[in-house]
Design a protein around this motif. Structure first.
Motif, mmCIF file in Angstrom:
data_model
loop_
_atom_site.group_PDB
_atom_site.id
_atom_site.type_symbol
_atom_site.label_atom_id
_atom_site.label_comp_id
_atom_site.label_asym_id
_atom_site.label_seq_id
_atom_site.Cartn_x
_atom_site.Cartn_y
_atom_site.Cartn_z
ATOM 1 N N LEU A 1 0.832 -1.208 0.000
ATOM 2 C CA LEU A 1 0.000 0.000 0.000
ATOM 3 C C LEU A 1 0.866 1.258 0.000
ATOM 4 O O LEU A 1 0.635 2.194 -0.769
ATOM 5 C CB LEU A 1 -0.904 -0.022 1.238
ATOM 6 N N PHE A 2 1.868 1.288 0.863
ATOM 7 C CA PHE A 2 2.737 2.472 0.933
ATOM 8 C C PHE A 2 3.501 2.655 -0.373
ATOM 9 O O PHE A 2 3.695 3.765 -0.852
ATOM 10 C CB PHE A 2 3.729 2.345 2.105
ATOM 11 N N ALA A 3 3.937 1.533 -0.943
ATOM 12 C CA ALA A 3 4.674 1.622 -2.205
ATOM 13 C C ALA A 3 3.768 2.233 -3.279
ATOM 14 O O ALA A 3 4.196 3.088 -4.062
ATOM 15 C CB ALA A 3 5.158 0.242 -2.629
ATOM 16 N N ALA A 4 2.509 1.803 -3.294
ATOM 17 C CA ALA A 4 1.572 2.325 -4.298
ATOM 18 C C ALA A 4 1.290 3.809 -4.043
ATOM 19 O O ALA A 4 1.178 4.610 -4.981
ATOM 20 C CB ALA A 4 0.270 1.531 -4.251
ATOM 21 N N TRP A 5 1.209 4.175 -2.796
ATOM 22 C CA TRP A 5 0.883 5.562 -2.416
ATOM 23 C C TRP A 5 1.948 6.536 -2.924
ATOM 24 O O TRP A 5 1.645 7.565 -3.542
ATOM 25 C CB TRP A 5 0.768 5.620 -0.902
ATOM 26 N N THR A 6 3.217 6.211 -2.692
ATOM 27 C CA THR A 6 4.281 7.133 -3.117
ATOM 28 C C THR A 6 4.440 7.150 -4.644
ATOM 29 O O THR A 6 5.041 8.064 -5.179
ATOM 30 C CB THR A 6 5.636 6.768 -2.460
ATOM 31 N N SER A 7 3.918 6.128 -5.335
ATOM 32 C CA SER A 7 3.921 6.164 -6.803
ATOM 33 C C SER A 7 2.749 7.007 -7.293
ATOM 34 O O SER A 7 2.873 7.757 -8.265
ATOM 35 C CB SER A 7 3.781 4.764 -7.400
ATOM 36 N N ALA A 8 1.605 6.856 -6.616
ATOM 37 C CA ALA A 8 0.394 7.548 -7.060
ATOM 38 C C ALA A 8 0.603 9.065 -7.096
ATOM 39 O O ALA A 8 0.198 9.723 -8.055
ATOM 40 C CB ALA A 8 -0.771 7.191 -6.132
ATOM 41 N N ILE A 9 1.283 9.598 -6.080
ATOM 42 C CA ILE A 9 1.445 11.065 -6.078
ATOM 43 C C ILE A 9 2.260 11.529 -7.286
ATOM 44 O O ILE A 9 2.006 12.591 -7.827
ATOM 45 C CB ILE A 9 2.050 11.598 -4.753
ATOM 46 N N SER A 10 3.184 10.689 -7.743
ATOM 47 C CA SER A 10 3.996 11.124 -8.876
ATOM 48 C C SER A 10 3.230 11.009 -10.191
ATOM 49 O O SER A 10 3.584 11.633 -11.179
ATOM 50 C CB SER A 10 5.289 10.317 -8.954
ATOM 51 N N LEU A 11 2.188 10.196 -10.213
ATOM 52 C CA LEU A 11 1.421 10.041 -11.447
ATOM 53 C C LEU A 11 0.580 11.286 -11.744
ATOM 54 O O LEU A 11 0.289 11.601 -12.894
ATOM 55 C CB LEU A 11 0.508 8.813 -11.351
ATOM 56 N N LEU A 12 0.177 11.978 -10.685
ATOM 57 C CA LEU A 12 -0.667 13.161 -10.865
ATOM 58 C C LEU A 12 0.138 14.454 -10.929
ATOM 59 O O LEU A 12 -0.343 15.469 -11.424
ATOM 60 C CB LEU A 12 -1.669 13.216 -9.696
ATOM 61 N N GLU A 13 1.355 14.424 -10.412
ATOM 62 C CA GLU A 13 2.125 15.663 -10.269
ATOM 63 C C GLU A 13 2.368 16.420 -11.584
ATOM 64 O O GLU A 13 2.316 17.657 -11.587
ATOM 65 C CB GLU A 13 3.432 15.351 -9.524
ATOM 66 N N PRO A 14 2.622 15.744 -12.737
ATOM 67 C CA PRO A 14 2.805 16.521 -13.963
ATOM 68 C C PRO A 14 1.584 17.384 -14.287
ATOM 69 O O PRO A 14 1.719 18.542 -14.706
ATOM 70 C CB PRO A 14 3.006 15.448 -15.043
ATOM 71 N N ALA A 15 0.382 16.843 -14.076
ATOM 72 C CA ALA A 15 -0.837 17.607 -14.338
ATOM 73 C C ALA A 15 -0.979 18.752 -13.338
ATOM 74 O O ALA A 15 -1.326 19.882 -13.702
ATOM 75 C CB ALA A 15 -2.053 16.686 -14.250
ATOM 76 N N ILE A 16 -0.708 18.453 -12.077
ATOM 77 C CA ILE A 16 -0.847 19.471 -11.026
ATOM 78 C C ILE A 16 0.088 20.654 -11.314
ATOM 79 O O ILE A 16 -0.319 21.819 -11.272
ATOM 80 C CB ILE A 16 -0.473 18.872 -9.644
ATOM 81 N N ALA A 17 1.354 20.333 -11.649
ATOM 82 C CA ALA A 17 2.335 21.396 -11.893
ATOM 83 C C ALA A 17 1.897 22.268 -13.067
ATOM 84 O O ALA A 17 2.041 23.487 -13.038
ATOM 85 C CB ALA A 17 3.715 20.794 -12.148
ATOM 86 N N TRP A 18 1.310 21.627 -14.092
ATOM 87 C CA TRP A 18 0.862 22.401 -15.254
ATOM 88 C C TRP A 18 -0.299 23.323 -14.882
ATOM 89 O O TRP A 18 -0.333 24.491 -15.274
ATOM 90 C CB TRP A 18 0.442 21.473 -16.397
ATOM 91 N N LEU A 19 -1.261 22.785 -14.117
ATOM 92 C CA LEU A 19 -2.416 23.608 -13.729
ATOM 93 C C LEU A 19 -1.970 24.816 -12.910
ATOM 94 O O LEU A 19 -2.522 25.907 -13.039
ATOM 95 C CB LEU A 19 -3.416 22.770 -12.914
ATOM 96 N N ILE A 20 -0.950 24.614 -12.083
ATOM 97 C CA ILE A 20 -0.452 25.735 -11.272
ATOM 98 C C ILE A 20 0.245 26.760 -12.177
ATOM 99 O O ILE A 20 0.017 27.966 -12.063
ATOM 100 C CB ILE A 20 0.518 25.223 -10.184
ATOM 101 N N GLU A 21 1.052 26.260 -13.116
ATOM 102 C CA GLU A 21 1.795 27.174 -13.988
ATOM 103 C C GLU A 21 0.890 27.911 -14.969
ATOM 104 O O GLU A 21 1.025 29.106 -15.178
ATOM 105 C CB GLU A 21 2.839 26.387 -14.812
#
Ligand code: PHE
Length: 468
Positions: free
Chosen positions: A327-347
């Motif tokens: 579960l923890f392994a999946a959790w720390t991967s999941a945040i990186s899957l969304l981060e490219p979109a998040i960074a773009w929305l912020i920029e």
């Protein structure tokens, strides 16, 4: 041409390493790697996999981190900026877009499988498997454990509940920001992950099946290898390192300028590989100790292992630790899957981080319903012999990630100047390691990716009958 970054940066090299290692280590290492190694006969497959990781994935990882760090921008804008700097078309940003879409699509199903894991944490803690072992006739026990799994995925409401919890956990971390969200989460979860792994390895070491597992994993029986398993190894070497969709690029964009990209990437690649091997060293001794099958496929973790957990001493503890680890392994991967979109929305859309997280979180959550229903109410809907989940998985892992990796390799290998790459890698263009990297990224990586890509495509479309 360096600019002041608009996003927060990692506080240290270690923080980047934790984040990238957290992204890389996931369901791919603990759930998928052992079962594909098992299906492909062990030893020889693992050897081929190691060669692929270090000769193909490692150079591509350096390229991704380099683009991120050079521009300090989200993948979409990073590609555009880097392309303009190299006097190329700004449409290279499309590569960033493909990554954003791939990440969000992968997360939509990744979260559902992480949800199964969450439900298995609860099942282990409440001794579901042990009770079944105590109350079921020996010959029916394995089937009973299998029924637990089929019942789990047959119930859309349960899947929805766990998928929602997992997406909420993911949004929660992302919303807090690079330093107080991502960095804080990975700095405690990644070390904890290693502690849990070590505990489990010690336990596995004490099992009677240890030697058989070592033999299975490290004895190179080349007769077990065929074209399909070599290609499977190459494909997995990509997914497991989170390459081809911008996750590593966006993490690279938060990397302070003074850190060595090559060293940091080498550590990430090595850690990820160690964890895949360690996960197998945990799973196979249990499998062999109870006379179970190593080649059980996707059910290895959710069916075969629980069969062992239910009957072994300390099964509640070991089973719970195992699923918490997953579960923890999946959790720390999941945040990186969304981060490219998040960074773009912020920029580009001027959103606050928490607004971007809620928006993307809800969108992913909603898309996850397609996967959930693929296991139950829509399981009969299989255009082209695949459920919707199979299609999303196929489209992302077999098409979008390889194309992403291919174009990143071509872009950095052929279009970005030696001056820029050697400057960012902090080396002279005549350095022997630099030249080696340049060779791998220009020739070996693109050529092998093209081969895997075409093969997998033909295979999936059923045009390679009998070849595997
Ligand atoms: N590397 C992750 C794993 O092994 C999956 C992943 C793929 C994460 C792509 C981010 C990007 O499970």
């Amino acid at each position: 041409m360096k600019e002041t970054p608009i996003h927060q940066q990692w506080s240290s090299r270690l923080a980047f390493i934790f984040a990238a290692v957290g992204s890389a280590i996931g369901l791919g290492n603990i759930w998928k790697f052992p079962y594909i190694a098992g299906e492909n006969g062990g030893g020889a497959f693992i050897l081929v996999y190691l060669v692929c990781v270090f000769l193909i994935s490692f150079p591509v990882m350096i390229a991704e981190v380099l683009i991120g760090r050079r521009t300090h921008k989200s993948p979409v804008n990073a590609m555009e900026k880097m392309a303009l700097e190299a006097k190329q078309s700004p449409h290279w940003s499309l590569l960033g877009w493909m990554g954003v879409i791939a990440g969000f699509l992968i997360l939509s199903y990744y979260s559902v499988i992480a949800g199964w894991t969450l439900s298995y944490v609860l099942k282990s803690l409440t001794n579901t498997f042990g009770e079944l072992f105590a109350t079921t006739a020996t010959q029916d026990y394995a089937a009973a454990i299998e029924t637990v799994f089929s019942n789990t995925i047959a119930n859309p409401w349960m899947l929805l509940l766990f998928h929602s919890i997992f997406m909420f956990m993911t949004m929660l971390v992302i919303a807090q920001g690079v330093r107080s969200g991502l960095e804080k989460a990975v700095s405690s979860l990644v070390p904890l992950l290693f502690v849990l792994l070590i505990i489990l390895i010690f336990y596995a070491f004490s099992m009677p099946g240890w030697n058989q597992a070592i033999d299975f994993m490290f004895n190179f029986r080349f007769e077990d290898l065929n074209a399909a398993s070599v290609l499977e190894a190459m494909g997995h070497a990509f997914f497991t390192l989170s390459l081809g969709m911008g996750a590593i690029m966006v993490y690279g964009s938060y990397l302070p300028n003074k850190v060595s990209i090559t060293h940091a990437s080498f550590i990430v690649v090595s850690m990820d590989t160690i964890v895949s091997i360690a996960a197998s060293l945990i799973i196979f001794p249990l499998v062999f100790s109870y006379g179970l099958e190593p080649g059980a496929g996707p059910g290895l973790v959710f069916v075969t292992l629980p069969i062992a957990f239910g009957q072994m001493s300390f099964g509640i503890i070991i089973g719970s630790i195992f699923f918490i680890l997953l579960l923890f392994a999946a959790w720390t991967s999941a945040i990186s899957l969304l981060e490219p979109a998040i960074a773009w929305l912020i920029e580009n859309k001027n959103l606050k981080r928490y607004q971007a997280s809620i928006f993307m979180g809800l969108l992913t959550w909603l898309t996850g319903l397609l996967t959930i229903f693929s296991f139950n109410i829509w399981s009969g809907f299989t255009p082209g012999d695949k459920t919707i989940f199979d299609w999303i998985d196929f489209l992302t892992s077999n098409i979008m990630l390889p194309i992403g990796g291919l174009f990143i390799a071509i872009f950095v290998g052929w279009l970005v100047s030696n001056k820029v790459t050697s400057e960012e890698l902090n080396t002279s263009p005549n350095n022997i390691f630099y030249l080696l990297w340049k060779f791998l990224i220009r020739f070996l990586a693109p050529i092998t990716i093209i081969i895997i890509f075409i093969y997998k495509l033909l295979d999936t479309l059923g045009l390679l009958k009998g070849a595997a």
